[in-house]
Design an enzyme around this catalytic site. Structure first.
Site, mmCIF file in Angstrom:
data_model
loop_
_atom_site.group_PDB
_atom_site.id
_atom_site.type_symbol
_atom_site.label_atom_id
_atom_site.label_comp_id
_atom_site.label_asym_id
_atom_site.label_seq_id
_atom_site.Cartn_x
_atom_site.Cartn_y
_atom_site.Cartn_z
ATOM 1 N N HIS A 127 35.216 37.822 40.649
ATOM 2 C CA HIS A 127 33.862 38.345 41.334
ATOM 3 C C HIS A 127 32.850 38.344 40.329
ATOM 4 C CE1 HIS A 127 36.702 40.224 44.337
ATOM 5 N NE2 HIS A 127 35.668 40.282 45.137
ATOM 6 N N LYS A 131 30.380 43.559 39.231
ATOM 7 C CA LYS A 131 31.524 44.246 39.922
ATOM 8 C C LYS A 131 32.315 45.060 38.835
ATOM 9 C CE LYS A 131 35.273 43.699 42.921
ATOM 10 N NZ LYS A 131 34.553 45.233 43.904
#
Length: 237
Positions: A127, A131
């Site tokens: 990600h 995040k």
């Protein structure tokens, strides 16, 4: 859209967040939905764990369904959700992509067929650098799907580091990658003797989660109180 159907009115609990903005854009492009300034016909929450109680209170007070896309939730949050689901329909989805929903279904099927005595399971996810939780909620969701397939709770191995490590038979390994602007990559690896099965999903843009959230919201409208999942959404398709 049929002319005798009214658009589903969607309210956003966190309209200015990344997913809130993506869902607003998706609503603007789809005449089957309309952005509501009040609690609408379905309330959608992609915010933060600390805000969950507030979104639950708002949905229960208004008597409207709630779609929860927030990740990083813990057992305490699950208890709050279960209590609220006795009053309103709630769909909890760590990932609202329809592709990921199908990936979870395939993961459960593969885990059921490929026995743990010879097939190890590893889940790798990537990600964007901002995040805050790891492993991702989607990775854990895929792990839960594998447990459904195997018929039991499986031990976990996260963030391996050091020497002399030995993999536990039947465990699920999790690896998290963070960097750049990656929207979300997930691989479920079944590693067996002399062969590997890799189930993958690549999110190229947050719009896929927004579109899936709208499909899930439409599914929730008119449902009785209870706890639902994206599996219910794809089963109803």
């Amino acid at each position: 859209m049929r002319t005798d159907q009214q658009p589903v009115r969607i309210a956003l609990f966190a309209p200015d967040g990344r997913m809130g903005q993506a869902i607003r854009a998706a609503i603007a492009e789809d005449p089957a939905f309309e952005l509501a300034n009040d609690s609408g016909e379905v309330l959608v929450d992609f915010s933060a764990p600390d805000a969950l109680r507030a979104s639950l209170d708002r949905a229960v007070s208004a008597g409207v369904p709630l779609l929860i896309g927030t990740t990083g939730l813990i057992a305490e949050h699950d208890d709050l959700i279960a209590e609220a689901a006795t009053a309103i329909p709630i769909l909890k989805a760590p990932n609202t992509s329809l592709g990921v929903a199908l990936l979870a279904d395939l993961t459960a099927r593969a885990a059921r067929i490929l026995g743990e005595d010879q097939w190890d399971i590893e889940i790798v996810e990537a990600h964007h650098k901002k995040k805050a939780d790891a492993p991702s909620g989607t990775a854990l969701h895929l792990g839960a799907a594998a447990e459904i397939g195997r018929g039991r709770i499986l031990p976990e191995e996260r963030g391996r580091d050091g020497t002399g490590l030995k993999r536990e038979t039947g465990a699920i390994g999790y690896s998290a990658i963070r960097g750049g602007t990656v929207a979300g990559d997930h691989d479920v690896l079944f590693l067996g003797p002399d062969e590997r099965l890799i189930l993958s999903h690549r999110a190229e843009n947050r719009s896929i989660f927004a579109r899936g959230a709208l499909v899930a919201a439409r599914f929730l409208k008119g449902k009785p109180a209870g706890l639902y999942s994206m599996r219910d959404v794809i089963d109803a398709a």
